[in-house]
Design an enzyme around this catalytic site. Structure first.
Site, PDB file in Angstrom:
ATOM      1  N   CYS A 146       0.834  -1.210   0.000  1.00  0.00           N
ATOM      2  CA  CYS A 146       0.000   0.000   0.000  1.00  0.00           C
ATOM      3  C   CYS A 146       0.866   1.256   0.000  1.00  0.00           C
ATOM      4  CB  CYS A 146      -0.895   0.044   1.242  1.00  0.00           C
ATOM      5  SG  CYS A 146      -2.091  -1.274   1.292  1.00  0.00           S
ATOM      6  N   ASP A 179     -20.730  12.621 -14.721  1.00  0.00           N
ATOM      7  CA  ASP A 179     -22.155  12.344 -14.482  1.00  0.00           C
ATOM      8  C   ASP A 179     -22.365  11.484 -13.237  1.00  0.00           C
ATOM      9  OD1 ASP A 179     -21.083   9.963 -15.355  1.00  0.00           O
ATOM     10  OD2 ASP A 179     -22.473   9.669 -17.026  1.00  0.00           O
TER      11      ASP A 179
END
Ligand code: BEZ
Length: 231
Positions: free
Chosen positions: A56, A148
């Site tokens: 990570c 959107d």
């Protein structure tokens, strides 16, 4: 209940074309509502199994290093991990030092999902990867959301495999191009290379839409579906 059906139950997720949930979350920049955070931009949300973990950290350091490339494309970045804001702030300093920019802040927020509520809602828990208390960790999910607010792309990697952030920029280039033009991008495509005319477009419409011309590759079937154009 079989392990197979456990997987089905725990990884439902958000599907392509769905309006992405307008979740509320605590982050390293305070409380956000996801749609307000995005505004009219594209967005990329990438999840991580845990703070202070090796893979990570390399991923976030890379994301920080190339964050200008996301900004250039109008894409807002946000990470998620199942630890607290306090942990995220402390971990961010490690990340920036690995990114060779120890004096700079992490250029994007991290969501604190320490109760795993969002990870469950978005289908991000990896049932095969657990912490020392046996609790499932978050998989490496990537969600790209359009202006959107609909999901345009999702990628799911297990905790043990780090992602390629150059590939994420490449797919964003493809998503943004194909949202504007009636083309698709072929294997390993990079910006500037030839693109393919989508199958639903007639020959006449393709000729009208692509002034640089359409070339069709001959194939044994005789079908004329490998149509290329240079934009
Ligand atoms: C890591 O980020 O290094 C990692 C996290 C959980 C499981 C395996 C690797």
């Amino acid at each position: 209940i079989s392990s197979c059906s456990v997987k089905t139950l725990t990884m439902p997720g958000v599907l392509l074309g769905d309006v992405f949930p307008n979740f509320e979350a605590d982050t390293t920049i305070g409380k956000i509502k996801f749609h307000d955070f995005l505004g009219n931009s594209w967005g990329i949300l990438f999840s991580h199994p845990r703070d202070f973990t090796p893979v990570c950290t390399t991923e976030l350091a890379c994301a920080a290093k190339i964050s200008d490339e996301f900004t250039k494309r109008g894409v807002k970045m946000i990470a998620l991990s199942i630890d607290s804001v306090e942990d995220h702030r402390s971990w961010s300093k490690d990340v920036m030092s690995v990114s060779d920019k120890a004096e700079s802040p992490l250029p994007f927020p991290i969501i604190a999902d320490d109760k795993r509520e969002l990870s469950v809602q978005l289908g991000m828990l990896d049932p095969d990867e657990r912490d020392k208390d046996g609790m499932p960790l978050t998989a490496r999910c990537v969600f790209v959301v359009g202006p959107d607010k609909r999901l345009k792309l999702s990628i799911l990697y297990p905790a043990t495999t780090g992602r390629n952030f150059d590939e994420l920029l490449r797919v964003i280039d493809s998503l943004q191009l194909t949202a504007q033009k009636k083309v698709a991008t072929p294997v390993d495509w990079k910006p500037g290379e030839k693109v393919m005319v989508i199958p639903s477009l007639s020959e006449a419409d393709a000729a009208a839409l692509f002034p640089n011309g359409v070339t069709t590759k001959e194939v044994p079937s005789g079908k004329k579906y490998l149509r290329y154009t240079q934009l």
